[in-house]
Design a protein around this motif. Structure first.
Motif, PDB file in Angstrom:
ATOM      1  N   CYS A  89      20.555   7.754  11.144  1.00 33.70           N
ATOM      2  CA  CYS A  89      19.892   6.581  10.568  1.00 33.70           C
ATOM      3  C   CYS A  89      20.718   5.984   9.437  1.00 33.70           C
ATOM      4  N   ARG A  90      20.841   4.672   9.445  1.00 34.88           N
ATOM      5  CA  ARG A  90      21.456   3.937   8.335  1.00 34.88           C
ATOM      6  C   ARG A  90      20.463   2.891   7.846  1.00 34.88           C
ATOM      7  N   LEU A  91      20.657   2.452   6.616  1.00 32.56           N
ATOM      8  CA  LEU A  91      19.735   1.498   5.999  1.00 32.56           C
ATOM      9  C   LEU A  91      20.438   0.180   5.733  1.00 32.56           C
ATOM     10  N   ILE A  92      19.726  -0.889   5.976  1.00 37.20           N
ATOM     11  CA  ILE A  92      20.231  -2.241   5.712  1.00 37.20           C
ATOM     12  C   ILE A  92      19.317  -2.876   4.665  1.00 37.20           C
ATOM     13  N   VAL A  93      19.855  -3.110   3.489  1.00 35.43           N
ATOM     14  CA  VAL A  93      19.066  -3.756   2.432  1.00 35.43           C
ATOM     15  C   VAL A  93      18.897  -5.225   2.792  1.00 35.43           C
ATOM     16  N   VAL A  94      17.659  -5.703   2.758  1.00 36.08           N
ATOM     17  CA  VAL A  94      17.460  -7.133   3.040  1.00 36.08           C
ATOM     18  C   VAL A  94      17.020  -7.905   1.796  1.00 36.08           C
ATOM     19  N   GLY A  95      17.496  -9.137   1.736  1.00 38.62           N
ATOM     20  CA  GLY A  95      16.939 -10.122   0.831  1.00 38.62           C
ATOM     21  C   GLY A  95      15.924 -10.916   1.625  1.00 38.62           C
ATOM     22  N   VAL A  96      14.835 -11.309   0.971  1.00 36.16           N
ATOM     23  CA  VAL A  96      13.753 -12.025   1.652  1.00 36.16           C
ATOM     24  C   VAL A  96      13.859 -13.506   1.293  1.00 36.16           C
ATOM     25  N   LEU A 137       0.817  -1.213   0.000  1.00 37.30           N
ATOM     26  CA  LEU A 137       0.000   0.000   0.000  1.00 37.30           C
ATOM     27  C   LEU A 137       0.851   1.265   0.000  1.00 37.30           C
ATOM     28  N   PHE A 138       2.177   1.099   0.135  1.00 34.80           N
ATOM     29  CA  PHE A 138       3.088   2.251   0.126  1.00 34.80           C
ATOM     30  C   PHE A 138       3.731   2.293  -1.258  1.00 34.80           C
ATOM     31  N   ARG A 139       3.344   3.288  -2.048  1.00 36.54           N
ATOM     32  CA  ARG A 139       3.594   3.213  -3.487  1.00 36.54           C
ATOM     33  C   ARG A 139       4.364   4.380  -4.067  1.00 36.54           C
ATOM     34  N   THR A 140       4.494   5.458  -3.301  1.00 33.79           N
ATOM     35  CA  THR A 140       5.140   6.649  -3.870  1.00 33.79           C
ATOM     36  C   THR A 140       6.350   7.035  -3.020  1.00 33.79           C
ATOM     37  N   GLU A 141       7.177   7.896  -3.605  1.00 31.29           N
ATOM     38  CA  GLU A 141       8.331   8.408  -2.852  1.00 31.29           C
ATOM     39  C   GLU A 141       7.867   9.128  -1.586  1.00 31.29           C
ATOM     40  N   GLU A 142       6.775   9.889  -1.703  1.00 34.52           N
ATOM     41  CA  GLU A 142       6.260  10.629  -0.535  1.00 34.52           C
ATOM     42  C   GLU A 142       5.842   9.636   0.556  1.00 34.52           C
ATOM     43  N   ASP A 143       5.184   8.548   0.150  1.00 39.31           N
ATOM     44  CA  ASP A 143       4.769   7.533   1.142  1.00 39.31           C
ATOM     45  C   ASP A 143       5.969   7.050   1.955  1.00 39.31           C
ATOM     46  N   TYR A 144       7.056   6.719   1.250  1.00 41.41           N
ATOM     47  CA  TYR A 144       8.214   6.131   1.941  1.00 41.41           C
ATOM     48  C   TYR A 144       8.985   7.162   2.756  1.00 41.41           C
ATOM     49  N   ALA A 145       9.091   8.381   2.203  1.00 35.73           N
ATOM     50  CA  ALA A 145       9.796   9.428   2.959  1.00 35.73           C
ATOM     51  C   ALA A 145       9.043   9.704   4.261  1.00 35.73           C
ATOM     52  N   PRO A 174      13.819   0.214  -7.007  1.00 34.12           N
ATOM     53  CA  PRO A 174      14.562   0.182  -5.747  1.00 34.12           C
ATOM     54  C   PRO A 174      15.413   1.432  -5.485  1.00 34.12           C
ATOM     55  N   ARG A 175      16.061   1.976  -6.510  1.00 32.38           N
ATOM     56  CA  ARG A 175      16.892   3.153  -6.289  1.00 32.38           C
ATOM     57  C   ARG A 175      16.038   4.375  -5.896  1.00 32.38           C
ATOM     58  N   THR A 176      14.880   4.477  -6.503  1.00 29.50           N
ATOM     59  CA  THR A 176      13.957   5.576  -6.178  1.00 29.50           C
ATOM     60  C   THR A 176      13.474   5.422  -4.733  1.00 29.50           C
ATOM     61  N   TYR A 177      13.165   4.191  -4.375  1.00 30.35           N
ATOM     62  CA  TYR A 177      12.720   3.855  -3.004  1.00 30.35           C
ATOM     63  C   TYR A 177      13.787   4.248  -1.982  1.00 30.35           C
ATOM     64  N   ILE A 178      15.030   3.832  -2.227  1.00 32.24           N
ATOM     65  CA  ILE A 178      16.103   4.159  -1.273  1.00 32.24           C
ATOM     66  C   ILE A 178      16.280   5.674  -1.174  1.00 32.24           C
ATOM     67  N   GLY A 179      16.197   6.349  -2.309  1.00 28.64           N
ATOM     68  CA  GLY A 179      16.327   7.818  -2.301  1.00 28.64           C
ATOM     69  C   GLY A 179      15.247   8.454  -1.442  1.00 28.64           C
ATOM     70  N   ALA A 180      14.025   7.938  -1.550  1.00 29.20           N
ATOM     71  CA  ALA A 180      12.911   8.498  -0.781  1.00 29.20           C
ATOM     72  C   ALA A 180      13.080   8.220   0.715  1.00 29.20           C
ATOM     73  N   VAL A 181      13.487   6.994   1.038  1.00 25.98           N
ATOM     74  CA  VAL A 181      13.701   6.636   2.451  1.00 25.98           C
ATOM     75  C   VAL A 181      14.819   7.509   3.034  1.00 25.98           C
ATOM     76  N   GLY A 229      26.778   4.420  -4.387  1.00 23.59           N
ATOM     77  CA  GLY A 229      25.952   5.622  -4.410  1.00 23.59           C
ATOM     78  C   GLY A 229      24.556   5.473  -3.857  1.00 23.59           C
ATOM     79  N   LEU A 230      24.294   4.421  -3.097  1.00 23.86           N
ATOM     80  CA  LEU A 230      22.968   4.310  -2.464  1.00 23.86           C
ATOM     81  C   LEU A 230      23.019   5.050  -1.125  1.00 23.86           C
ATOM     82  N   PRO A 231      22.271   6.139  -0.990  1.00 21.31           N
ATOM     83  CA  PRO A 231      22.415   6.949   0.219  1.00 21.31           C
ATOM     84  C   PRO A 231      22.021   6.201   1.487  1.00 21.31           C
TER      85      PRO A 231
END
Ligand code: ADE
Ligand code: ZN
Length: 340
Positions: free
Chosen positions: A129-136, A65-73, A107-114, A155-157
Motif C-alpha cells: 500500500c502507498r498513500l497519495i496526499v490529496v488537495g481538495v 466521524l473518524f477522529r483518532t489514530e485507532e479509527d484511521y489505522a 496531518p502527520r499523526t493521521y498519516i502515521g496512523a494510516v 519522512g511521511l511514511p
C-alpha cells in the motif's frame, strides 16, 4: 471466464479515497459514539443517493466521524484486508490532510496512523500500500498548495504521490499548477481528478497545466477524438471508476459507460472503486463490470492490473516485486493466450 477465475484474477487499485471506504454500519457506529445524527446521509443501512455535491457533503460528514489514530489505522487495515480477499496485491489510497484536520487530528499523526494500518494489512495479507496526499479543489487554491507542501515534507511514511480531488467545477486546472510543481519537485507521483464531471477541455487543460502521469476518471475525454489520441500517445493512465460514474449519474446505464471505448482507443486504463460503499461497489465488482457489462476479455482485465503496476507510484524494486507477483498469480490461474 468463470466467477472463480475472476475471484482469482490478480487485481490492483490506484484510485480509492480512504474516508470513502467507511461502510454505512461503521459510520452509524461512529455517529452513535459521538452523538451525531447522520440520518441525512444514511437511510436503511445504506448511503443516500444524490448528485455530486450531495455526495461530497456526505463524504465530508462521514469523514468527520473518524477522529483518532485507532479509527484511521482500523479503517485502513479493514479496507486493505477486504480488497486483498478480492485478489488485490497493491493499493494506493488517497489521504486528505484537510479532512484529518477537520476531524481534529494533526496531518502527520493521521498519516502515521494510516501507515500503521497499512503495515498491519501488509503483514497479515501481503498487500502493498502507498498513500497519495490529496488537495481538495473546493477548499481553495491555498489549501491545495498547503496540502502539496505537506506531502513534500520528508519522512511521511508510505506517501509516494500527490493528487487533486474534490469538485472539478470549482476553479481552473492552472490554479493548481504551483501545488503540482511543489509536489513534482519533491519527487512525488502526480494524479488529478479531471474529466469526471467536466468535459474534454478540462482534461486538456489539466494535462497542460499540471502534467500528471495519471488522471482520476478522465472518462469524458472520450467525447474528443483528438484528446483521446493524445492520451493514448502520451501514455497517460486513466483511473477509471465505472461504479462511481454510474452512481453519480455521469452515464445513464452500464452500457453507456465508455470503459470499452477508452480501451479500444488505445488508452492505458485501470479500474478502481473510488468510494466503494457510497456507490455500492467494490474493486472486484469493477472488474466484474468490465467483463459482464462491457464484454471485455480476461486478458483485458489482466491488462488493467498490469497497467496499474506499471503506473504505480512505487520505487523500482517495489515495481519489480509487484510485476513478479502479478506474473506468478497469472501463471497460477493458468492464464495465457486462449484463456479468454
Ligand atoms: N472525493 C472523494 N470522492 C471523490 C470523487 N469521486 N471525485 C472528486 N473528489 C472526490
Ligand atoms: Zn476519486
Amino acid at each position: 471466464m468463470t466467477p472463480d477465475r475472476l475471484a482469482r484474477l490478480p487485481k490492483a487499485e490506484l484510485h480509492c479515497h480512504l474516508e470513502g471506504t467507511a461502510s454505512p454500519a461503521l459510520v452509524q457506529r461512529q455517529a452513535a459514539r459521538h452523538g451525531v445524527d447522520v440520518s441525512d446521509i444514511l437511510a436503511d443501512g445504506a448511503y443516500r443517493r444524490g448528485d455530486f455535491q450531495t455526495f461530497l457533503r456526505a463524504y465530508d460528514r462521514a469523514s468527520a466521524l473518524f477522529r483518532t489514530e485507532e479509527d484511521y489505522a482500523e479503517l485502513t487495515r479493514t479496507y486493505l484486508a477486504a480488497i486483498a480477499a478480492e485478489g488485490a496485491f497493491h493499493a494506493e489510497l488517497f489521504v486528505s490532510p484537510d479532512h484529518a484536520r477537520a476531524a481534529g487530528l494533526a496531518p502527520r499523526t493521521y498519516i502515521g496512523a494510516v501507515a500503521a494500518g497499512a503495515a498491519r494489512a501488509e503483514a497479515d495479507h501481503g498487500i502493498v500500500c502507498r498513500l497519495i496526499v490529496v488537495g481538495v479543489r473546493h477548499f481553495g487554491v491555498a489549501a491545495v498548495e498547503a496540502a502539496a507542501r505537506f506531502a513534500a515534507e520528508p519522512g511521511l511514511p508510505r506517501v509516494s504521490g500527490f493528487g487533486l480531488a474534490g469538485d472539478e467545477t470549482v476553479g481552473r486546472p492552472a490554479d493548481f499548477a504551483r501545488a503540482f510543481a511543489i509536489a513534482g519537485e519533491a519527487g512525488l507521483g502526480l494524479t488529478a481528478h479531471a474529466g469526471e464531471f467536466a468535459g474534454p477541455d478540462a482534461v486538456r487543460e489539466t494535462l497542460d497545466a499540471l502534467k500528471p502521469s495519471r488522471l482520476g476518471h478522465g472518462v469524458r475525454a472520450v467525447e474528443d477524438r483528438e484528446l483521446l489520441r493524445r492520451i493514448a500517445a502520451e501514455g497517460v493512465v486513466l483511473e477509471v471508476c465505472p461504479g462511481s460514474n454510474l452512481a453519480l449519474g455521469v452515464y445513464p446505464s452500464p452500457a453507456a459507460h465508455p470503459l470499452r471505448r477508452l480501451v479500444e482507443a488505445g488508452c492505458r486504463v485501470t479500474v478502481n472503486s473510488d468510494d466503494p460503499p457510497f456507490f455500492a461497489t467494490s474493486l472486484a465488482a469493477e472488474y466484474a463490470f468490465a467483463r459482464d457489462r462491457q464484454g471485455l476479455a480476461e486478458s483485458v482485465l489482466a491488462g488493467f492490473t498490469r497497467t496499474a503496476i506499471e503506473a504505480a507510484f512505487v520505487d523500482k524494486d517495489t515495481r519489480r516485486m509487484l510485476e513478479e507477483r502479478f506474473v506468478a498469480a497469472l501463471l497460477a490461474l493458468g492464464s495465457g493466450p486462449g484463456s479468454d
